[in-house]
Design a protein around this motif. Sequence first.
Motif, PDB file in Angstrom:
ATOM      1  N   LYS A 138      -8.536   1.703  13.341  1.00 46.75           N
ATOM      2  CA  LYS A 138      -8.802   2.619  14.267  1.00 46.75           C
ATOM      3  C   LYS A 138     -10.193   2.572  14.671  1.00 46.75           C
ATOM      4  N   PHE A 184       2.009   2.351   9.767  1.00 47.78           N
ATOM      5  CA  PHE A 184       0.993   2.459   8.936  1.00 47.78           C
ATOM      6  C   PHE A 184      -0.111   1.540   9.304  1.00 47.78           C
ATOM      7  N   ARG A 237      -2.884   3.446  11.673  1.00 50.71           N
ATOM      8  CA  ARG A 237      -3.304   4.651  11.162  1.00 50.71           C
ATOM      9  C   ARG A 237      -4.545   4.407   9.983  1.00 50.71           C
ATOM     10  N   LEU A 238      -4.698   3.197   9.935  1.00 53.05           N
ATOM     11  CA  LEU A 238      -5.847   2.798   8.925  1.00 53.05           C
ATOM     12  C   LEU A 238      -7.245   2.907   9.447  1.00 53.05           C
ATOM     13  N   PRO A 239      -8.100   3.434   9.021  1.00 54.00           N
ATOM     14  CA  PRO A 239      -9.363   3.914   9.368  1.00 54.00           C
ATOM     15  C   PRO A 239     -10.334   2.714  10.008  1.00 54.00           C
ATOM     16  N   ILE A 240     -10.168   1.624   9.661  1.00 57.25           N
ATOM     17  CA  ILE A 240     -10.908   0.176   9.938  1.00 57.25           C
ATOM     18  C   ILE A 240     -10.284  -0.181  11.355  1.00 57.25           C
ATOM     19  N   ASP A 254     -13.323   1.371   5.210  1.00 59.85           N
ATOM     20  CA  ASP A 254     -12.280   2.073   4.602  1.00 59.85           C
ATOM     21  C   ASP A 254     -11.043   1.399   5.233  1.00 59.85           C
ATOM     22  N   GLY A 255     -10.223   1.216   4.311  1.00 61.66           N
ATOM     23  CA  GLY A 255      -8.849   0.574   4.576  1.00 61.66           C
ATOM     24  C   GLY A 255      -8.634  -0.892   4.858  1.00 61.66           C
ATOM     25  N   LYS A 256      -9.821  -1.344   4.463  1.00 59.25           N
ATOM     26  CA  LYS A 256     -10.050  -3.035   4.887  1.00 59.25           C
ATOM     27  C   LYS A 256      -9.127  -3.713   4.048  1.00 59.25           C
ATOM     28  N   TYR A 257      -9.051  -3.434   2.730  1.00 57.99           N
ATOM     29  CA  TYR A 257      -8.040  -4.294   1.977  1.00 57.99           C
ATOM     30  C   TYR A 257      -6.714  -3.926   2.265  1.00 57.99           C
ATOM     31  N   GLY A 258      -6.327  -2.702   2.675  1.00 56.40           N
ATOM     32  CA  GLY A 258      -5.125  -2.575   2.969  1.00 56.40           C
ATOM     33  C   GLY A 258      -4.694  -3.250   4.347  1.00 56.40           C
ATOM     34  N   ALA A 259      -5.464  -3.309   5.135  1.00 56.60           N
ATOM     35  CA  ALA A 259      -5.373  -3.897   6.473  1.00 56.60           C
ATOM     36  C   ALA A 259      -5.100  -5.597   6.237  1.00 56.60           C
TER      37      ALA A 259
END
Length: 417
Positions: free
Chosen positions: A211, A203, A206-209, A12-17
């Motif tokens: 955290k 930003f 706060r990404l789940p991955i 979750d949120g990997k690509y955003g990270a």
Amino acid sequence: MSDATEAPLRLDGKYGAIVVCWILGLGALVSWNSMLTIGDYYYKLFPHYHPARVLTLVYQPFALVTMAILAHFESRIDTRRRNLTGFILFFLSTLALLVLDLATSGKGGIGNYIGICIIVAAFGVADAHVEGGLVGDLSFMSPEFIQSFLAGMAASGVLTSALRLISKAAFENSNNGLRKGVMLFLAISTLFEFVCIFLYAFFFPRLPIVKYYRAKAASEGSKTVSSDLAAAGIPTEASQGGEDGDKLQQRLSNKQLFFQNIDYALDLILIYVLTLSIFPGFLYENTGSHQLGSWYALVLIAMYNTCDFISRYIPLIKSLKLKSRRGLMLATMSRFLFIPAFYFTAKYGDQGWMIMLTSLLGLTNGYLTVCILTEAPKGYKGPEQNALGNLLVLCLLGGIFSGVALGWLWLIGNEQF
């Protein structure tokens, strides 16, 4: 937390990270790469002061000494404050460079040159904060995050080279066109640094991955992630549990980590000793005059940056990634053949051969850097991975400093020197 519930959380949120890591990597070097890319402007203002060599030589000691201090106290330094300090210093220093040029109306002189050197020293301090802090932080996360961060660092070179070529073409025939292009450059770099401050502060944590990985590192005894966890709304005490003190005592020391990974450390030193002994000083001052004229050095810098950037994605193809520690050492040592190759090409070859050599220099530099920094942290706990990331960046900066100093040897026998 069971593996079944951990798996989707990790994604979750990997690509955003990955995207944010790329942008942060760009911000970590865009200011310095801007300085290198506008070297033709500084050679016009300060023709007798060897700006490409001197400014790099000023930058590196401050980066190296600051990095050595930060690496020594790494386990006690809050990563969030460290990285934000670095990005804020980048922002203020780049803005100061712009203001200095405006205040002096783009004039040369020793006073202006000293002012630029002071700002460059601030770049070095900022680099140590950001590069070491983020590589250490990302070392206990997914290897793809480090790869993306390193690719972003190389992308800063590509971006600045492309903008420099465009601005040179756009302003070449206008009044004071060279300076106008430089002003545009510095304004864009300042904007990028501000964006990085915002992304890292609000930003990224706060990404789940992110955290998940930071909470995991905290549970293994890491104290460096406390502020980032707090910014993400996770109580540090809850993530550390009751075994925190015991786990910190079990962590390998920096000395143990260094000697267990001494081959990786030596690889990084040698890679950057070779690269920085050639780039950028040799390319600006020792390649002679060719058909490309004033475009020649800019094209060489652009080709190096582009190939360095492309090569940092090659290790994503598993079959092409070099994992063998012996293989990495052999590949690193073989790069020293570039020294006679560049010498004889500069003396006897034409611009096509020099462009090819410079491209190969960039390809091998980026590829080997990613292979080492993504392989080395495996098999350790979070606090140890963070410490090892800092140690390897210290070795990288040590190699850069040595390479910059050795780059002056190319001037032996040069009448202009």
